[in-house]
Design a protein around this motif. Structure first.
Motif, PDB file in Angstrom:
ATOM      1  N   GLY A   1       1.243   0.537  -4.612  1.00  0.00           N
ATOM      2  CA  GLY A   1       0.802   1.264  -3.422  1.00  0.00           C
ATOM      3  C   GLY A   1       1.680   0.980  -2.216  1.00  0.00           C
ATOM      4  O   GLY A   1       2.003   1.887  -1.439  1.00  0.00           O
ATOM      5  N   LEU A   2       2.091  -0.276  -2.044  1.00  0.00           N
ATOM      6  CA  LEU A   2       2.998  -0.615  -0.938  1.00  0.00           C
ATOM      7  C   LEU A   2       4.346   0.075  -1.096  1.00  0.00           C
ATOM      8  O   LEU A   2       4.927   0.558  -0.119  1.00  0.00           O
ATOM      9  CB  LEU A   2       3.195  -2.128  -0.866  1.00  0.00           C
ATOM     10  CG  LEU A   2       2.101  -2.929  -0.174  1.00  0.00           C
ATOM     11  CD1 LEU A   2       2.315  -4.413  -0.383  1.00  0.00           C
ATOM     12  CD2 LEU A   2       2.066  -2.596   1.299  1.00  0.00           C
ATOM     13  N   ALA A   3       4.854   0.133  -2.299  1.00  0.00           N
ATOM     14  CA  ALA A   3       6.134   0.809  -2.534  1.00  0.00           C
ATOM     15  C   ALA A   3       6.021   2.294  -2.229  1.00  0.00           C
ATOM     16  O   ALA A   3       6.926   2.893  -1.631  1.00  0.00           O
ATOM     17  CB  ALA A   3       6.591   0.587  -3.970  1.00  0.00           C
ATOM     18  N   TYR A   4       4.909   2.905  -2.612  1.00  0.00           N
ATOM     19  CA  TYR A   4       4.727   4.336  -2.361  1.00  0.00           C
ATOM     20  C   TYR A   4       4.562   4.624  -0.869  1.00  0.00           C
ATOM     21  O   TYR A   4       5.188   5.538  -0.332  1.00  0.00           O
ATOM     22  CB  TYR A   4       3.509   4.850  -3.137  1.00  0.00           C
ATOM     23  CG  TYR A   4       3.207   6.297  -2.869  1.00  0.00           C
ATOM     24  CD1 TYR A   4       4.001   7.301  -3.407  1.00  0.00           C
ATOM     25  CD2 TYR A   4       2.148   6.664  -2.049  1.00  0.00           C
ATOM     26  CE1 TYR A   4       3.741   8.634  -3.148  1.00  0.00           C
ATOM     27  CE2 TYR A   4       1.877   7.990  -1.785  1.00  0.00           C
ATOM     28  CZ  TYR A   4       2.681   8.969  -2.334  1.00  0.00           C
ATOM     29  OH  TYR A   4       2.420  10.286  -2.069  1.00  0.00           O
ATOM     30  N   VAL A   5       3.743   3.834  -0.201  1.00  0.00           N
ATOM     31  CA  VAL A   5       3.466   4.084   1.221  1.00  0.00           C
ATOM     32  C   VAL A   5       4.707   3.827   2.071  1.00  0.00           C
ATOM     33  O   VAL A   5       4.979   4.561   3.028  1.00  0.00           O
ATOM     34  CB  VAL A   5       2.272   3.215   1.690  1.00  0.00           C
ATOM     35  CG1 VAL A   5       2.139   3.219   3.200  1.00  0.00           C
ATOM     36  CG2 VAL A   5       0.997   3.704   1.051  1.00  0.00           C
ATOM     37  N   SER A   6       5.490   2.815   1.721  1.00  0.00           N
ATOM     38  CA  SER A   6       6.642   2.496   2.561  1.00  0.00           C
ATOM     39  C   SER A   6       7.773   3.520   2.417  1.00  0.00           C
ATOM     40  O   SER A   6       8.562   3.691   3.337  1.00  0.00           O
ATOM     41  CB  SER A   6       7.164   1.102   2.247  1.00  0.00           C
ATOM     42  OG  SER A   6       7.654   1.059   0.928  1.00  0.00           O
ATOM     43  N   HIS A   7       7.864   4.219   1.292  1.00  0.00           N
ATOM     44  CA  HIS A   7       8.932   5.209   1.101  1.00  0.00           C
ATOM     45  C   HIS A   7       8.411   6.637   1.053  1.00  0.00           C
ATOM     46  O   HIS A   7       9.134   7.544   0.647  1.00  0.00           O
ATOM     47  CB  HIS A   7       9.697   4.914  -0.187  1.00  0.00           C
ATOM     48  CG  HIS A   7      10.510   3.672  -0.105  1.00  0.00           C
ATOM     49  ND1 HIS A   7      11.594   3.555   0.715  1.00  0.00           N
ATOM     50  CD2 HIS A   7      10.370   2.475  -0.713  1.00  0.00           C
ATOM     51  CE1 HIS A   7      12.102   2.356   0.603  1.00  0.00           C
ATOM     52  NE2 HIS A   7      11.379   1.668  -0.264  1.00  0.00           N
ATOM     53  N   LYS A   8       7.171   6.854   1.473  1.00  0.00           N
ATOM     54  CA  LYS A   8       6.570   8.188   1.416  1.00  0.00           C
ATOM     55  C   LYS A   8       7.249   9.160   2.375  1.00  0.00           C
ATOM     56  O   LYS A   8       7.470  10.312   2.030  1.00  0.00           O
ATOM     57  CB  LYS A   8       5.083   8.098   1.732  1.00  0.00           C
ATOM     58  CG  LYS A   8       4.359   9.429   1.682  1.00  0.00           C
ATOM     59  CD  LYS A   8       2.866   9.261   1.839  1.00  0.00           C
ATOM     60  CE  LYS A   8       2.531   8.656   3.163  1.00  0.00           C
ATOM     61  NZ  LYS A   8       1.098   8.654   3.451  1.00  0.00           N
ATOM     62  N   GLY A   9       7.630   8.725   3.558  1.00  0.00           N
ATOM     63  CA  GLY A   9       8.182   9.625   4.559  1.00  0.00           C
ATOM     64  C   GLY A   9       9.648   9.951   4.385  1.00  0.00           C
ATOM     65  O   GLY A   9      10.143  10.908   4.954  1.00  0.00           O
ATOM     66  N   SER A  10      10.372   9.167   3.600  1.00  0.00           N
ATOM     67  CA  SER A  10      11.820   9.402   3.491  1.00  0.00           C
ATOM     68  C   SER A  10      12.103  10.437   2.418  1.00  0.00           C
ATOM     69  O   SER A  10      11.544  10.405   1.342  1.00  0.00           O
ATOM     70  CB  SER A  10      12.540   8.094   3.163  1.00  0.00           C
ATOM     71  OG  SER A  10      12.149   7.633   1.893  1.00  0.00           O
ATOM     72  N   SER A  11      12.988  11.371   2.749  1.00  0.00           N
ATOM     73  CA  SER A  11      13.417  12.365   1.768  1.00  0.00           C
ATOM     74  C   SER A  11      14.878  12.110   1.454  1.00  0.00           C
ATOM     75  O   SER A  11      15.713  12.039   2.345  1.00  0.00           O
ATOM     76  CB  SER A  11      13.222  13.778   2.307  1.00  0.00           C
ATOM     77  OG  SER A  11      13.988  13.951   3.471  1.00  0.00           O
ATOM     78  N   GLY A  12      15.179  11.958   0.197  1.00  0.00           N
ATOM     79  CA  GLY A  12      16.552  11.666  -0.199  1.00  0.00           C
ATOM     80  C   GLY A  12      16.824  10.177  -0.094  1.00  0.00           C
ATOM     81  O   GLY A  12      15.908   9.358  -0.083  1.00  0.00           O
TER      82      GLY A  12
END
Length: 158
Positions: free
Chosen positions: A72-83
């Motif tokens: 969950g931490l990995a998903y939430v921390s990189h959710k906003g970045s595209s590419g």
């Protein structure tokens, strides 16, 4: 820091501490033999075999919560970045101008592609070729090696 990130981080820290405590509370496989000779009560708190089952199940579920919170931490921390994550990282504050600073008192920097120092400018497209105006020394003629049974050639005496 968003609320979800804080919540997941708290869950991960608590589950990590729970895993540490639960693993340290468990007895090793050889602990039952020592208790047979009177070195303490082996399972007085949870019954004869209840402690091993409860602690191993609790450790398993604490590990499941720990890995779920990690995902969950990995998903939430990189959710906003595209590419690729170029915006956030260790090189985030690195300056865009990567030119070499000049020594004070030296000549001003030449335009890109030209340099006052030999070999310090741009890399040439092809390597330098040898100068054709300088003749190279001719190779010495090869002399045949004497055969195994031959006598060496004698030099005439003067």
């Amino acid at each position: 820091m968003p609320l979800m990130l804080k919540l997941l981080l708290a869950v991960q820290v608590i589950s990590a501490l729970a895993i540490i405590v639960l693993v340290l509370l468990q007895q090793g496989k050889g602990a039952d033999m020592g208790s047979a000779f009177g070195s303490g009560s082996a399972g007085s708190l949870f019954g004869a075999t209840g402690a091993a089952n409860f602690l191993s199940r609790a450790t398993k579920w604490a590990a499941v919560v720990f890995f779920a919170s990690t995902a969950g931490l990995a998903y939430v921390s990189h959710k906003g970045s595209s590419g690729p994550a170029v915006e956030s990282g260790v090189m985030q504050s690195y300056p865009a101008d990567r030119s070499v600073p000049q020594v004070p008192g030296s000549t001003p920097a030449a335009p890109s592609g030209a340099s006052s120092v030999p070999g310090a400018g741009s890399v040439p497209a092809e390597p330098a070729k040898p100068d054709a105006s300088v003749p190279s020394a001719p190779a010495a003629p090869a002399t045949p090696a004497p055969a195994a049974g031959d006598k060496p050639a004698e030099t005439p005496a003067k």
